[in-house]
Design an enzyme around this catalytic site. Structure first.
Site, PDB file in Angstrom:
ATOM      1  N   LYS A 151      -2.709   6.452   1.333  1.00  8.37           N
ATOM      2  CA  LYS A 151      -2.496   6.959   2.693  1.00  8.37           C
ATOM      3  C   LYS A 151      -1.554   8.154   2.623  1.00  8.37           C
ATOM      4  O   LYS A 151      -0.357   8.065   2.918  1.00  8.37           O
ATOM      5  CB  LYS A 151      -1.944   5.833   3.572  1.00  8.37           C
ATOM      6  CG  LYS A 151      -2.436   5.906   4.992  1.00  8.37           C
ATOM      7  CD  LYS A 151      -2.301   4.581   5.699  1.00  8.37           C
ATOM      8  CE  LYS A 151      -2.365   4.730   7.195  1.00  8.37           C
ATOM      9  NZ  LYS A 151      -3.528   5.433   7.716  1.00  8.37           N
ATOM     10  N   ARG A 165       0.834  -1.199   0.000  1.00 10.53           N
ATOM     11  CA  ARG A 165       0.000   0.000   0.000  1.00 10.53           C
ATOM     12  C   ARG A 165       0.879   1.263   0.000  1.00 10.53           C
ATOM     13  O   ARG A 165       0.546   2.248  -0.651  1.00 10.53           O
ATOM     14  CB  ARG A 165      -0.952  -0.024   1.203  1.00 10.53           C
ATOM     15  CG  ARG A 165      -2.063   1.017   1.094  1.00 10.53           C
ATOM     16  CD  ARG A 165      -3.126   0.838   2.149  1.00 10.53           C
ATOM     17  NE  ARG A 165      -2.581   0.969   3.492  1.00 10.53           N
ATOM     18  CZ  ARG A 165      -3.272   0.721   4.612  1.00 10.53           C
ATOM     19  NH1 ARG A 165      -4.531   0.310   4.535  1.00 10.53           N
ATOM     20  NH2 ARG A 165      -2.710   0.865   5.788  1.00 10.53           N
ATOM     21  N   GLU A 217     -16.189   6.364   4.717  1.00 10.73           N
ATOM     22  CA  GLU A 217     -15.458   5.859   5.886  1.00 10.73           C
ATOM     23  C   GLU A 217     -15.366   6.974   6.920  1.00 10.73           C
ATOM     24  O   GLU A 217     -16.029   8.005   6.784  1.00 10.73           O
ATOM     25  CB  GLU A 217     -14.082   5.341   5.479  1.00 10.73           C
ATOM     26  CG  GLU A 217     -13.185   6.365   4.819  1.00 10.73           C
ATOM     27  CD  GLU A 217     -11.784   5.825   4.519  1.00 10.73           C
ATOM     28  OE1 GLU A 217     -11.310   4.930   5.230  1.00 10.73           O
ATOM     29  OE2 GLU A 217     -11.161   6.337   3.583  1.00 10.73           O
TER      30      GLU A 217
END
Ligand code: PLP
Ligand code: COI
Length: 341
Positions: free
Chosen positions: A184, A82, A220
């Site tokens: 992220k 990620r 989210e």
């Protein structure tokens, strides 16, 4: 290394400086070998890319002491890949995924005294991150980068631990369609700061973000994905291109289906249907699974039947199984646990 003298049971989710951190620099088109250092300070140009244009990405994972005394971490290979995805999206160099996992192991080993003991309720949070370090004044990617990993012992992300929290539907957006919500990047969290301060001032623990384009679908929170449980026991999680692909959520869906034999569904979740779910929880490395008891939506309340005292029964089973795997009480799928020592 002796365990440090820390009041493990009363730790919150905060930063404590530990003995060593990993640092590697990217210069002239390549990463150096990296070192562990005692120096916790970062010295960079006043004009560094990270300071001017927020070119920074990060990861979060944890190390656990298992029931039989080993120290392990959970699926670090997925954090490595990620971070590589985040790097590609922000035009940063990829840090080798194998080196990432080795560096996580080395950093934890160098701070073994800070890994909370089994049963203490605390864990060691590991924070890998990368940023543009050389001067950048025209809007473009940096040429030089630093990749670092520090760790810090932590307790629960939400005060009160496993007690259900109350969240509000935010009037702000976290991520745009075709934006950066799926990686992220520090910028996503900067985006959320005004919203979380506002939510806290109003007495809520977190925000529920809806999709920015239509404001009809659940995305989210600022730091975790959603899980819902239907009245007939199916586990449902929102599918969206603008949410972070949570490693905890992906793991829980496997736990639900393959270990607990539950029906699972990853699909668009309309806010209108949220009132019909039996249970709701937030999942992530920091959040683990934090049950949501109540959602506030502009004067209306959605109160889940699981209530404000305890986790719902399905959420509890998911929580017990996931933490059981992480703490070595339950055997998980192959490759999920990386033994550090
Ligand atoms: N969503 C956001 C916005 C997050 O910051 C995090 C935390 O990492 C998560 C979801 C959960 O992801 P993970 O389970 O990989 O920690
Ligand atoms: C994590 O769970 O690792 C995160 O990065 C979320 C953050 C809100 C602490």
């Amino acid at each position: 290394m002796e365990k440090k003298n820390i009041d493990w049971a009363n730790l919150g989710f905060g930063y404590m400086e530990t003995d060593k951190r990993f640092v590697s620099n990217f210069k002239d088109g390549k990463w150096d070998d990296g070192v562990l250092t005692e120096d916790s300070k970062v010295v960079i140009s006043e004009c560094a890319g990270v300071l001017q244009y927020a070119q920074t990405i990060f990861e979060g994972l944890k190390a656990y002491t298992t029931e039989d005394g080993k120290i392990v971490c959970f699926r670090p290979d997925l954090n490595a890949s990620r971070l590589a995805d985040s790097a590609r999206r922000l035009e940063m160099p990829v840090f080798s995924e194998d080196r990432f996992v080795e560096a996580v192991v080395d950093t934890v080993k160098a701070n073994i005294g800070y890994v909370p003991p089994y049963g203490s309720g605390a864990t060691l949070y590991i924070r890998p991150y990368m940023f543009g370090s050389n001067p950048v004044i025209g809007v473009k990617p940096a040429d030089e980068y630093q990749f670092r990993i520090f760790c810090t012992p932590v307790g629960p992300y939400f005060k009160g631990g496993a007690k259900p929290i109350t969240i509000k539907v935010s009037d702000f957006d976290r991520a745009a369609p075709h934006g950066t919500g799926h990686i992220k990047a520090g910028l996503n969290y900067a985006m959320s700061l005004h919203a979380i301060v506002t939510a806290h001032q109003e007495g809520f623990d977190e925000n529920m973000y809806l999709d920015a384009a239509t404001r009809t679908k659940v995305e989210e929170t600022g730091g975790a994905n959603f899980l819902f449980v239907t009245k007939d026991g199916k586990v449902v999680t929102p599918k969206s291109n603008s949410i972070l692909p949570s490693i905890t959520r992906r793991s829980l869906m496997v736990v639900a289906k393959d270990i607990l034999g539950l029906e699972v569904e990853e699909r668009e979740v309309y806010f209108d249907e949220v009132k019909d779910f039996a249970e709701c929880g937030l999942c992530g490395t920091a959040a683990v699974i934090s049950p949501v008891g109540k959602i506030y939506d502009h004067g209306k309340e959605i109160c889940f039947p699981s209530g404000m005292e305890e986790m719902g029964p399905v959420t509890k089973k998911l929580y017990d199984t996931l933490t059981g795997i992480q703490m070595g009480r339950i055997e998980g799928p192959e490759g999920w646990i990386k033994v550090i020592q």
